[in-house]
Design a protein around this motif. Structure first.
Motif, short mmCIF file in Angstrom:
data_model
loop_
_atom_site.label_atom_id
_atom_site.label_comp_id
_atom_site.label_asym_id
_atom_site.label_seq_id
_atom_site.Cartn_x
_atom_site.Cartn_y
_atom_site.Cartn_z
N LYS A 76 -20.84 30.87 7.36
CA LYS A 76 -19.75 29.92 7.08
C LYS A 76 -20.28 28.51 6.86
N LYS A 77 -21.28 28.12 7.64
CA LYS A 77 -21.89 26.80 7.44
C LYS A 77 -22.59 26.72 6.08
N LEU A 78 -23.23 27.82 5.69
CA LEU A 78 -23.96 27.84 4.42
C LEU A 78 -23.03 27.87 3.21
N LEU A 79 -21.78 28.19 3.42
CA LEU A 79 -20.83 28.17 2.30
C LEU A 79 -20.58 26.75 1.82
N LEU A 80 -20.78 25.78 2.70
CA LEU A 80 -20.44 24.39 2.37
C LEU A 80 -21.66 23.48 2.27
N GLY A 81 -22.85 24.02 2.41
CA GLY A 81 -24.05 23.19 2.29
C GLY A 81 -25.26 23.94 2.81
N MET A 82 -26.45 23.36 2.58
CA MET A 82 -27.70 23.99 3.01
C MET A 82 -28.42 23.07 3.99
N PRO A 83 -28.09 23.16 5.28
CA PRO A 83 -28.77 22.32 6.27
C PRO A 83 -30.18 22.84 6.54
N LYS A 84 -30.97 22.07 7.29
CA LYS A 84 -32.27 22.55 7.72
C LYS A 84 -32.06 23.73 8.67
N LEU A 85 -32.92 24.73 8.53
CA LEU A 85 -32.73 25.95 9.33
C LEU A 85 -32.80 25.68 10.83
N ASP A 86 -33.68 24.78 11.24
CA ASP A 86 -33.77 24.47 12.67
C ASP A 86 -32.47 23.85 13.17
N ASP A 87 -31.87 22.98 12.35
CA ASP A 87 -30.59 22.36 12.73
C ASP A 87 -29.48 23.41 12.79
N LEU A 88 -29.47 24.30 11.80
CA LEU A 88 -28.45 25.36 11.77
C LEU A 88 -28.61 26.27 12.98
N ALA A 89 -29.85 26.59 13.32
CA ALA A 89 -30.11 27.45 14.48
C ALA A 89 -29.54 26.83 15.76
N GLN A 90 -29.75 25.54 15.94
CA GLN A 90 -29.24 24.86 17.14
C GLN A 90 -27.72 24.92 17.21
N VAL A 91 -27.06 24.80 16.05
CA VAL A 91 -25.60 24.80 16.00
C VAL A 91 -25.01 26.13 16.44
N VAL A 92 -25.67 27.24 16.06
CA VAL A 92 -25.09 28.56 16.34
C VAL A 92 -25.63 29.21 17.62
N GLY A 93 -26.60 28.55 18.28
CA GLY A 93 -27.03 29.09 19.57
C GLY A 93 -28.45 29.59 19.64
N TYR A 94 -29.26 29.36 18.58
CA TYR A 94 -30.67 29.74 18.60
C TYR A 94 -31.54 28.50 18.74
N ARG A 95 -32.78 28.71 19.15
CA ARG A 95 -33.67 27.57 19.39
C ARG A 95 -34.44 27.15 18.15
N GLU A 96 -34.69 28.09 17.25
CA GLU A 96 -35.51 27.74 16.09
C GLU A 96 -35.05 28.47 14.84
N GLY A 97 -35.33 27.87 13.69
CA GLY A 97 -34.88 28.39 12.41
C GLY A 97 -35.51 29.70 12.01
N THR A 98 -36.78 29.92 12.39
CA THR A 98 -37.45 31.16 11.98
C THR A 98 -36.79 32.37 12.62
N TYR A 99 -36.38 32.23 13.87
CA TYR A 99 -35.70 33.34 14.54
C TYR A 99 -34.32 33.58 13.91
N LEU A 100 -33.61 32.50 13.60
CA LEU A 100 -32.33 32.64 12.91
C LEU A 100 -32.51 33.34 11.57
N SER A 101 -33.53 32.94 10.82
CA SER A 101 -33.75 33.52 9.50
C SER A 101 -34.00 35.02 9.60
N ARG A 102 -34.78 35.44 10.62
CA ARG A 102 -35.07 36.87 10.79
C ARG A 102 -33.81 37.64 11.12
#
Length: 521
Positions: free
Chosen positions: A214-240
């Motif tokens: 849903k966040k990506l529907l409206l823009g492309m934030p940095k993955l680390d920032d997006l990870a923090q918003v949804v409850g993960y510590r880092e973007g690489t884990y979110l991406s996986r």
């Protein structure tokens, strides 16, 4: 067969006094000795019962048996009624199984209580049994509400899922949720999987990835920032995790053309106005006349129905599902795609249109469409300035077979055009009924004569004989004939329910054209 001497265990409840909510502040002790029911139509009220504070909100009902331990603390700006009653029977028990507070009650219940209020003002000679009948119907509606909601509330799984939906970005463990549910972690896991089809950790991951989408529907934030918003510590884990569930990386998902499914006609119309045809959408009869699409792209039914459409939605492999803010249907669709929710009661058609335009990256098309519409409105106002001058008041009615409905801007039906675009104002008679907050007003068909306006628009007429007869009686009445709008021939029976049902850009443009046609003919 009953034995001759068998006593029925049935308890009979009789209403004995009806008062406005604010009257509880000054009620004498002996007046409030009987148990009572508080029904709050609008606003909020604060009270204490047996030492604990309770807050009542709109469309809620409270049962007070122990009147000595009840205190109303605050009810300013609230509209409600208090019904005192007496109970008779061989074995008296608390009304509706010791229930204290019932929230989100039906509009039918609210209408029944309003009927009880009206009936209480009429002399007994008119119909000595009607008040008791209405009170019985109200209790039956309350019992039905209680029975259906108790079944849901008794399932601790629902409480857990609701909590997870709100707190998925926190560090939630299975053990914490089991403690909230007051069951063992093992029992929690078994029941959770049976109810959702997922393990606890799988479902938590799903919630976080859907929010990422849903966040990506409206823009492309940095993955680390997006990870923090949804409850993960880092973007690489979110991406996986994202790729495991969605099938592509967050970057690819952001860039790809989305397969859209729309679960209501108003949002289908928004997409059509932007030049996009959804993979699957709900089409009203009005929209079907505007846009011809294959049946394979239409969801079954005028209104959205998850039961009959779930399989079809799943087969379509959506990237995004657009709908109003939902409850159970959201839960069942979560496994398919993120749900882009629009709270229709809080947003105008323009605001919903804008959000959808941003979602599909059609901001320029949106601006151009809206500019054309506003230009059209300006031309219409110039014409009305010449022909009508000062606009005066206007009222919009939908007349059904059992009642008449007066609509305000938030419910569309052409009223948003009259009040927001063409300069008409609301009559005092509907303003005093707080229609700007409630959105609509329901009255008996015979009562429409008590709501005078300079211009009267009827967008729908009754289809059944009873409603037709009631309306004909009204139209031939002396009171109706004496209305200024009737005498000046400023009553317009448009009777195009399908056209005026929509609250979207396409319907609004067509409604504007129709309203101008009748106003200037």
């Amino acid at each position: 067969m009953y034995n001759d001497n068998q006593l029925l265990s049935h308890v009979f409840y009789q209403p004995i006094q009806i008062m406005k909510l604010e009257e509880l502040f000054c009620a004498k002790k002996d007046q409030s000795a009987y148990p009572f029911i508080i029904v709050l139509y609008e606003g909020n009220a604060l009270c204490t019962l047996q030492g604990r504070k309770l807050q009542l909100s709109s469309n809620s009902v409270m049962f007070v048996d122990d009147v000595d331990d009840f205190h109303l603390l605050k009810a300013s700006g609230s509209i409600g009624v208090v019904i005192q009653y007496r109970a008779y029977g061989p074995k008296l028990v608390s009304l509706l199984q010791d229930t204290t507070l019932m929230e989100h009650c039906s509009y039918r219940l609210m209408d029944l209580v309003k009927e009880i209020e009206r009936e209480a003002k009429i002399t007994v000679e008119s119909n000595p049994f009607r008040l008791q009948k209405l009170f019985g119907e109200m209790l039956e509606e309350l019992y039905h509400h209680l029975r259906t909601h108790k079944q849901q509330e008794d399932l601790w799984i629902d409480r857990v899922l609701n909590y997870m939906n709100l707190h998925f970005n926190e560090d939630l463990t299975r053990e914490q949720m089991a403690e909230k549910a007051q069951v063992s972690p093992e029992h929690f896991s078994r029941t959770f999987h049976k109810h959702t089809g997922y393990t606890y950790s799988e479902y938590l991951t799903l919630l976080r990835i859907r929010e990422s989408q849903k966040k990506l529907l409206l823009g492309m934030p940095k993955l680390d920032d997006l990870a923090q918003v949804v409850g993960y510590r880092e973007g690489t884990y979110l991406s996986r995790k994202f790729k495991e569930i969605v099938g592509v990386s967050p970057t690819v998902y952001y860039q790809k053309s989305k397969r859209l499914i729309v679960l209501n006609a108003n949002h289908t119309a928004c997409l059509l106005a932007l030049g996009i045809t959804p993979v699957l959408g709900v089409y009203s009869p009005f929209l079907e006349n505007i846009k011809s699409v294959p049946s394979s792209q239409k969801l079954k039914g005028y209104e959205y129905d998850i039961t009959s459409n779930y399989k079809e939605i799943a087969v379509a492999c959506p990237d995004v599902i657009i709908n109003y803010s939902g409850g159970k249907e959201k839960q069942s669709l979560l496994s398919l795609a993120p749900i882009f929710e629009l709270p229709c009661r809080q947003l105008s058609w323009r605001e919903q249109f804008e959000l959808i335009a941003n979602l599909v990256d059609r901001r320029e098309v949106y601006n151009h469409w809206l500019q054309q519409y506003d230009d059209q409105v300006a031309q219409c106002n110039q014409l009305l300035d010449r022909q009508l001058g000062a606009r005066g008041t206007a009222i919009v009615w939908e007349i059904g077979s059992q009642a008449a409905y007066c609509l305000n801007s938030s419910h569309g039906r052409g009223s948003h055009i009259l009040y927001e675009d063409l300069g008409f104002s609301r009559p005092d008679e509907i303003v005093t009924h707080n229609i700007e907050k409630t959105g609509y007003l329901t009255v008996d068909i015979e009562e429409i004569v008590h709501f005078p306006a300079d211009y009267i628009f009827v967008t729908a007429l009754p289809t059944k004989d009873f409603g037709k007869e009631c309306l004909l009686t009204v139209l031939h009445s002396e009171k109706w004939q004496s209305l200024a709008a009737v005498q000046k021939k400023q009553v317009y029976f448009i009777n195009q329910y399908e056209l005026f049902y929509g609250y979207d850009p396409l319907s609004t443009a067509a409604q504007l054209q129709k309203l101008m046609e009748v106003l200037t003919s």
